[in-house]
Design an enzyme around this catalytic site. Structure first.
Site, PDB file in Angstrom:
ATOM      1  N   ARG A 101      45.173   6.876 -13.908  1.00  0.00           N
ATOM      2  CA  ARG A 101      44.032   7.490 -14.586  1.00  0.00           C
ATOM      3  C   ARG A 101      42.701   7.058 -13.985  1.00  0.00           C
ATOM      4  O   ARG A 101      41.811   7.885 -13.769  1.00  0.00           O
ATOM      5  CB  ARG A 101      44.076   7.142 -16.069  1.00  0.00           C
ATOM      6  N   LYS A 136      18.842  10.074  -9.503  1.00  0.00           N
ATOM      7  CA  LYS A 136      19.459  10.525 -10.749  1.00  0.00           C
ATOM      8  C   LYS A 136      20.975  10.426 -10.587  1.00  0.00           C
ATOM      9  O   LYS A 136      21.658  11.390 -10.236  1.00  0.00           O
ATOM     10  CB  LYS A 136      19.036  11.957 -11.084  1.00  0.00           C
ATOM     11  N   LYS A 168       4.756   7.756  -7.558  1.00  0.00           N
ATOM     12  CA  LYS A 168       4.784   8.948  -8.384  1.00  0.00           C
ATOM     13  C   LYS A 168       3.518   9.058  -9.228  1.00  0.00           C
ATOM     14  O   LYS A 168       2.593   8.257  -9.080  1.00  0.00           O
ATOM     15  CB  LYS A 168       6.032   8.926  -9.274  1.00  0.00           C
ATOM     16  N   GLU A 198       4.704  11.168  -3.994  1.00  0.00           N
ATOM     17  CA  GLU A 198       5.054  12.419  -4.668  1.00  0.00           C
ATOM     18  C   GLU A 198       3.762  13.133  -5.035  1.00  0.00           C
ATOM     19  O   GLU A 198       2.919  12.594  -5.763  1.00  0.00           O
ATOM     20  CB  GLU A 198       5.886  12.150  -5.914  1.00  0.00           C
ATOM     21  N   ASP A 219       6.445  18.303  -5.010  1.00  0.00           N
ATOM     22  CA  ASP A 219       7.220  18.602  -6.212  1.00  0.00           C
ATOM     23  C   ASP A 219       6.661  19.797  -6.970  1.00  0.00           C
ATOM     24  O   ASP A 219       5.479  19.832  -7.322  1.00  0.00           O
ATOM     25  CB  ASP A 219       7.235  17.377  -7.131  1.00  0.00           C
TER      26      ASP A 219
END
Length: 295
Positions: A101, A136, A168, A198, A219
């Site tokens: 499994r 992510k 960012k 970014e 972005d």
């Protein structure tokens, strides 16, 4: 395609042992039914896709029982078709069942990512634009999920915060702007480290180039906006290099819908980054079948 190698670091080995222990717990209560029996088993693909996880499965079974033999007729990164044998096992039946499994779950998850990545990479074929992943990822699975992206033909973005600095929206706001943020990072980061900014506006993108960023992640721009902006950024970079700047510049588009990949590739960017193969891909259906009788 040539499959990347999976680094079996001490940390990954520890994870594998933890995942086996999670399933086996205090011991497999079904094991007495198989005591003393040996067997062979095959993994069968139930749908088309790209296989990933054979090397991982081999290591899992080796940790569980070094006497288990694993054969890999299909290498990680190779395409598979329904009813194709992708992995073969031989050993104590109790060990094969105990590892089934955990090994299958990981391989199905990674094969799903590799399959989804390969489909997007195929959309970009001939454009010269690479498909990159993102951070992510599932906590605890980042190394494996990024390995699966590479098996599908994608490119790994930074593995963690210590690989490269990506500035960012919040960084830029709290640092007092693009130039101040880049300068602060440059003053502390090792010289090989890259600094990526970014940008959500043309002005931020231009400021990043002038500040000497190694890359600009564009972005949320439309293909039309990027088609006009990318040449300007290239020209700005050449001017900065001539004035003693850092030179090479990588332009990356993000926030791209998968169905629009080729439109973005035509804008002149170097990379398109997406989390879709990791966050949206279904598992690839694999099953394990034992050969009978087991004596």
């Amino acid at each position: 395609m040539h499959a990347p190698s999976l680094p079996f670091t001490p940390a990954l080995e520890q994870q594998l042992r933890h995942w086996l222990a999670e399933d086996i717990g205090r011991g497999d209560l079904s094991a007495p039914a198989l005591a003393g029996r040996r067997g062979t088993a095959q993994w069968i693909a139930r749908q088309p896709g790209v296989f990933c996880g054979g090397a991982l499965a081999a290591r899992l079974f080796a940790l569980l029982d070094p006497a288990v033999t694993v054969r890999l007729p299909v290498a990680d990164g190779e395409p598979v078709q329904p009813d194709q044998v992708v992995l073969q096992l031989e050993g104590e039946a109790a060990a094969l069942v105990a590892g089934e499994r955990t090994a299958l779950n990981l391989a199905m998850r990674l094969s799903g990512i590799a399959t989804a990545t390969a489909a997007l990479v195929a959309e970009l074929e001939g454009t010269g634009v690479g498909l990159a992943d993102t951070r992510k990822t599932t906590p605890g699975l980042r190394v494996l999920e990024k390995y699966a992206v590479r098996c599908g033909g994608g490119i790994n973005h930074r593995l963690g915060l210590d690989d490269a600095a990506m500035l960012k929206e919040n960084h830029l706001a709290w640092a007092g702007g693009v130039a101040a943020a880049v300068a602060a990072v440059r003053a502390q980061a090792p010289w090989p480290a890259r600094v990526i900014v970014e940008a959500e506006t043309d002005a931020e993108a231009g400021a990043a180039v002038r500040a000497g960023a190694d890359g600009v992640l564009l972005d949320g721009f439309s293909p039309e906006r990027l088609s006009a902006l990318v040449p300007r950024l290239r020209q700005l970079c050449h001017g900065a290099a001539a004035a003693g700047g850092r030179g090479a510049l990588v332009l990356e588009a993000s926030g791209v819908a998968p169905e629009h990949l080729r439109a973005y590739a035509a804008t002149g960017v170097d990379l398109i980054s997406t989390s879709a193969p990791v966050t949206r891909s279904p598992w690839l259906d694999l099953s394990m079948r034992f050969a009978l009788p087991m004596a």
